[in-house]
Design an enzyme around this catalytic site. Structure first.
Site, PDB file in Angstrom:
ATOM      1  N   ARG A  47       0.579  -1.379  -0.095  1.00  0.00           N
ATOM      2  CA  ARG A  47       0.080  -0.217  -0.243  1.00  0.00           C
ATOM      3  C   ARG A  47       0.682   1.171  -0.052  1.00  0.00           C
ATOM      4  O   ARG A  47       0.500   2.731  -0.260  1.00  0.00           O
ATOM      5  CB  ARG A  47      -0.878   0.138   1.136  1.00  0.00           C
ATOM      6  CG  ARG A  47      -1.945  -0.398   1.221  1.00  0.00           C
ATOM      7  CD  ARG A  47      -2.813  -0.765   2.216  1.00  0.00           C
ATOM      8  NE  ARG A  47      -4.230  -0.564   2.134  1.00  0.00           N
ATOM      9  CZ  ARG A  47      -4.609  -1.542   2.410  1.00  0.00           C
ATOM     10  NH1 ARG A  47      -4.780  -2.737   2.817  1.00  0.00           N
ATOM     11  NH2 ARG A  47      -6.174  -1.178   2.992  1.00  0.00           N
ATOM     12  N   ARG A  53     -17.677  -3.893   9.203  1.00  0.00           N
ATOM     13  CA  ARG A  53     -16.776  -3.707  10.046  1.00  0.00           C
ATOM     14  C   ARG A  53     -16.472  -2.535  11.340  1.00  0.00           C
ATOM     15  O   ARG A  53     -16.835  -1.484  10.612  1.00  0.00           O
ATOM     16  CB  ARG A  53     -15.629  -3.700   8.712  1.00  0.00           C
ATOM     17  CG  ARG A  53     -14.573  -4.848   8.557  1.00  0.00           C
ATOM     18  CD  ARG A  53     -13.856  -4.672   7.467  1.00  0.00           C
ATOM     19  NE  ARG A  53     -13.305  -4.141   7.258  1.00  0.00           N
ATOM     20  CZ  ARG A  53     -12.592  -3.487   6.691  1.00  0.00           C
ATOM     21  NH1 ARG A  53     -12.344  -5.004   5.357  1.00  0.00           N
ATOM     22  NH2 ARG A  53     -11.826  -2.637   5.871  1.00  0.00           N
ATOM     23  N   ARG A  67     -10.225   6.855   4.554  1.00  0.00           N
ATOM     24  CA  ARG A  67      -9.154   5.535   3.397  1.00  0.00           C
ATOM     25  C   ARG A  67      -9.266   5.917   2.822  1.00  0.00           C
ATOM     26  O   ARG A  67      -8.942   5.802   1.838  1.00  0.00           O
ATOM     27  CB  ARG A  67     -10.368   3.957   3.861  1.00  0.00           C
ATOM     28  CG  ARG A  67      -9.724   3.393   5.395  1.00  0.00           C
ATOM     29  CD  ARG A  67     -11.349   2.853   5.660  1.00  0.00           C
ATOM     30  NE  ARG A  67     -11.220   1.483   4.467  1.00  0.00           N
ATOM     31  CZ  ARG A  67     -12.631   1.028   4.756  1.00  0.00           C
ATOM     32  NH1 ARG A  67     -13.694   0.800   5.501  1.00  0.00           N
ATOM     33  NH2 ARG A  67     -12.656   0.022   3.498  1.00  0.00           N
TER      34      ARG A  67
END
Ligand code: AP5
Ligand code: MG
Length: 215
Positions: free
Chosen positions: A88, A159, A170
């Site tokens: 990432r 979640r 995010r």
């Protein structure tokens, strides 16, 4: 076959990885699932990672590099592997290259699932997860029995980082820290971009057609 499934949160990496595991018999390595398992079990790693994950921030590179280094050495990776959610950042990608050079297992292909932000937000807000890593959606991909995982029979849940604030963060983090890897792998000539907005089965057919030449 050594594959990276790449894309923003909600692009369908986990969904497609599960299907690839069944089809090719190679393991999925989801760093998100590994971290969540550690949070659930209350390990030292889980305690360190939780605050980053809940906010939608990336867990520090050195932690992730250590996890991946150990996992890739396991026997089940000998035939190949599917990386889901790693790398990432550029330092994570550089570290991966060094690890794979050492064991002589270069990445064959990076599958980049492209999906616009508004679709991602809709997918993530409707997502249901199971502790086995399976992923569902309340509307587009519900479990066959209400709240019960089709795969392991566990109870599905939402979640912690699928709240509106964490999702926005995010997506921002993805754009700043992860998206630069698209050029990184394009320059290496191993990136293939797919339309991730198609139906789950159609995306899977597209992926299989691309992977056919490696089988
Ligand atoms: P991680 O668990 O990797 O989360 P993510 O990248 O944010 O990706 P998601 O799991 O949200 O999306 P996905 O692409 O897997 O989509 P899915 O298939 O579920 O990471 C979580 C956290 O851990 C990070 O924020 C970070 O803190 C930490 N972390 C993990 N790895 C790290 C790393 N390498 N470095 C640092 N920190 C790290 O699909 C989403 C929904 O859409 C589901 O409901 C699904 O049913 C539905 N869906 C899927 N495909 C389709 C389709 N084609 N059509 C319609 N619906 C679809
Ligand atoms: Mg996932």
């Amino acid at each position: 076959m050594n594959i990276i499934l790449f894309g923003p949160p909600g692009a369908g990496k986990g969904t497609q990885a599960k299907k690839l595991v069944d089809f090719y018999g190679i393991p999925q390595i989801s760093t998100g699932d590994i971290l969540r398992a550690n949070v659930r079990e209350g390990t030292e790693l889980g305690l360190a990672a939780k605050s980053y994950m809940d906010k939608g921030e990336l867990v520090p590179d050195q932690v992730l590099i250590g996890i991946i280094k150990n996992r890739l050495k396991e026997d089940d990776c000998k035939k190949g592997f599917i990386l889901d959610g790693y790398p990432r950042t550029v330092p994570q990608a550089d570290a991966l290259e060094a690890i794979l050079d050492e064991i002589d297992k270069p990445i064959d292909i990076v599958l980049n699932l492209e999906v616009p932000d508004e679709v991602l937000v809709g997918r993530i807000s409707g997502r249901l997860m199971c502790k086995c890593g399976a992923s569902y959606h309340t509307i587009s991909n519900p479990p066959k029995k209400d709240n019960i995982c089709d795969i392991c029979g566990g109870e599905v849940f939402q979640r912690v980082d699928d709240t509106a604030d964490a999702v926005q963060n995010r997506l921002d983090v993805y754009k700043k820290q992860t998206q630069p890897l698209i050029n990184y792998y394009k320059e290496k000539g191993i990136l293939v971009t797919l339309d991730g907005t198609k139906d789950i089965e159609v995306v899977f057919e597209d992926i299989k057609a691309i992977l056919a030449k490696f089988a």
